[in-house]
Scaffold this motif. Structure first.
Motif, PDB file in Angstrom:
ATOM      1  N   UNK A 144       0.854  -1.197   0.000  1.00  0.00           N
ATOM      2  CA  UNK A 144       0.000   0.000   0.000  1.00  0.00           C
ATOM      3  C   UNK A 144       0.890   1.247   0.000  1.00  0.00           C
ATOM      4  N   UNK A 145       0.252   2.417  -0.210  1.00  0.00           N
ATOM      5  CA  UNK A 145       1.075   3.628  -0.342  1.00  0.00           C
ATOM      6  C   UNK A 145       1.816   3.943   0.961  1.00  0.00           C
ATOM      7  N   UNK A 146       1.144   3.758   2.108  1.00  0.00           N
ATOM      8  CA  UNK A 146       1.828   4.105   3.369  1.00  0.00           C
ATOM      9  C   UNK A 146       2.994   3.144   3.626  1.00  0.00           C
ATOM     10  N   UNK A 147       2.857   1.927   3.127  1.00  0.00           N
ATOM     11  CA  UNK A 147       3.955   0.954   3.298  1.00  0.00           C
ATOM     12  C   UNK A 147       5.143   1.325   2.396  1.00  0.00           C
ATOM     13  N   UNK A 148       4.843   1.801   1.216  1.00  0.00           N
ATOM     14  CA  UNK A 148       5.927   2.264   0.319  1.00  0.00           C
ATOM     15  C   UNK A 148       6.598   3.487   0.950  1.00  0.00           C
ATOM     16  N   UNK A 149       5.771   4.437   1.418  1.00  0.00           N
ATOM     17  CA  UNK A 149       6.324   5.683   1.962  1.00  0.00           C
ATOM     18  C   UNK A 149       7.171   5.456   3.206  1.00  0.00           C
ATOM     19  N   UNK A 198       6.783  -6.056   3.048  1.00  0.00           N
ATOM     20  CA  UNK A 198       5.393  -6.453   2.785  1.00  0.00           C
ATOM     21  C   UNK A 198       5.353  -7.526   1.700  1.00  0.00           C
ATOM     22  N   UNK A 199       6.055  -7.278   0.617  1.00  0.00           N
ATOM     23  CA  UNK A 199       6.025  -8.235  -0.503  1.00  0.00           C
ATOM     24  C   UNK A 199       6.646  -9.577  -0.079  1.00  0.00           C
ATOM     25  N   UNK A 200       7.723  -9.487   0.692  1.00  0.00           N
ATOM     26  CA  UNK A 200       8.364 -10.717   1.186  1.00  0.00           C
ATOM     27  C   UNK A 200       7.383 -11.516   2.058  1.00  0.00           C
ATOM     28  N   UNK A 201       6.665 -10.824   2.926  1.00  0.00           N
ATOM     29  CA  UNK A 201       5.691 -11.500   3.791  1.00  0.00           C
ATOM     30  C   UNK A 201       4.563 -12.110   2.959  1.00  0.00           C
ATOM     31  N   UNK A 202       4.114 -11.393   1.946  1.00  0.00           N
ATOM     32  CA  UNK A 202       3.036 -11.925   1.101  1.00  0.00           C
ATOM     33  C   UNK A 202       3.511 -13.162   0.333  1.00  0.00           C
ATOM     34  N   UNK A 203       4.741 -13.112  -0.160  1.00  0.00           N
ATOM     35  CA  UNK A 203       5.278 -14.274  -0.893  1.00  0.00           C
ATOM     36  C   UNK A 203       5.390 -15.473   0.047  1.00  0.00           C
ATOM     37  N   UNK A 204       5.987 -15.228   1.213  1.00  0.00           N
ATOM     38  CA  UNK A 204       6.163 -16.312   2.191  1.00  0.00           C
ATOM     39  C   UNK A 204       4.817 -16.856   2.653  1.00  0.00           C
ATOM     40  N   UNK A 205       3.859 -15.948   2.881  1.00  0.00           N
ATOM     41  CA  UNK A 205       2.548 -16.336   3.390  1.00  0.00           C
ATOM     42  C   UNK A 205       1.792 -17.263   2.462  1.00  0.00           C
ATOM     43  N   UNK A 206       1.987 -17.100   1.157  1.00  0.00           N
ATOM     44  CA  UNK A 206       1.230 -17.930   0.214  1.00  0.00           C
ATOM     45  C   UNK A 206       2.056 -19.051  -0.408  1.00  0.00           C
ATOM     46  N   UNK A 207       3.374 -18.882  -0.441  1.00  0.00           N
ATOM     47  CA  UNK A 207       4.181 -19.843  -1.214  1.00  0.00           C
ATOM     48  C   UNK A 207       5.028 -20.792  -0.366  1.00  0.00           C
ATOM     49  N   UNK A 208       5.108 -20.531   0.943  1.00  0.00           N
ATOM     50  CA  UNK A 208       6.013 -21.350   1.757  1.00  0.00           C
ATOM     51  C   UNK A 208       5.690 -22.837   1.681  1.00  0.00           C
TER      52      UNK A 208
END
Ligand code: PEP
Length: 262
Positions: A130-135, A142-152
């Motif tokens: 999200x924008x606040x996460x980028x800022x 965030x992206x690392x957590x999303x990848x790990x959360x679905x692909x582990x």
């Protein structure tokens, strides 16, 4: 070399007759373009009829979501098997709108990936900050957590059926596109993460799409980047002309790259 994929996500638009009209125009418009894979993802209710249009054509058909069970008492849900029945080859999973409005978590998305790939579907897994996460400098975490959360917990060989779409949430439907270099860096990070988890050879072959306000005017500067292998297109996929222009540009760029490298 990775063959580009241009995918249209129609979201909650173009049910019924409009879906038929748009899919017909796309099919006719792509003519003899074969160096780009083209995918359209209409709403569930239009899939069967759109398949009648796209079957025996290079246009591939996908859905925008599916459930993780095959059958049972799950009112309102759609089984991956039903998607196969109506001619789908692909399904988008984990779109930020599913995460936001339907509270989808990494676990749920992982279960959906396993179910969809288990029956033979190709999947597009969406990730993005999200924008606040980028800022705040947290985009990579965030992206690392999303990848790990679905692909582990995904079986190793399933990765061949996964395309990842990097879609910064702040760029979706806003008209703000991510700077191509910034997007490319995130794509490189995703490829590196995938390489560590599933092996570098397959990560090198895996397509990573960019999504977020892609238009005919900006596709060229995105797709020329090393790690950007196509696009997941929302708004601009709802008009045949803009979607076709995006496809033509991707095709043209692909030819140039092929020529350059012999
Ligand atoms: C999307 O829905 O995945 C998307 C990228 O939408 P848009 O192209 O409209 O930003």
């Amino acid at each position: 070399m990775r063959k580009p994929l241009i995918a249209g996500n129609w979201k909650l638009n173009k049910g019924g007759k409009d879906a038929l009209e748009l899919s017909r125009r796309i099919k006719e418009g792509i003519g003899d373009i074969l160096n780009v894979d083209v995918l359209i993802c209409p709403p569930f209710t239009a899939l069967a009829e759109v398949h009648e249009v796209t079957r025996d054509s290079p246009v591939k058909l996908g859905a925008q979501d599916c459930f993780y069970e095959m059958n049972g008492a799950y009112t309102g849900e759609i089984s991956p098997l039903f998607l196969l029945d109506v001619g789908c080859e692909y399904v988008i999973l984990g779109h930020s709108e599913r995460r936001k409005y339907f509270a989808e978590t990494g676990d749920i998305i992982g279960m959906k990936l396993r179910a969809a790939i288990g029956v033979g579907l190709y999947t597009i897994l969406c990730v993005g900050e999200k924008s606040e996460e980028r800022e705040s400098g947290g985009a990579y975490d965030v992206v690392k957590t999303q990848l790990g959360g679905s692909l582990s917990d995904i079986p190793d060989d399933y990765i061949r059926k996964i395309t990842i779409a990097y879609e910064p949430v702040w760029a979706i439907g806003t008209g703000k596109t991510c700077d191509p270099d910034v997007a490319n860096e995130m794509h490189q990070f995703i490829r590196e993460w995938t390489g560590k988890r599933f092996g570098y050879k397959i990560a090198e072959e895996m397509r990573i799409l960019y999504g977020g306000s892609i238009k005919p005017e900006n596709i060229s500067s995105l797709i020329e980047k090393e790690h950007i292998d196509g696009g997941l297109v929302g708004g601009a996929s709802l008009k045949a002309e803009s979607f076709l222009e995006i496809i033509r540009t991707a095709s043209e760029k692909n030819k140039l790259t092929t020529d350059k490298h012999g």
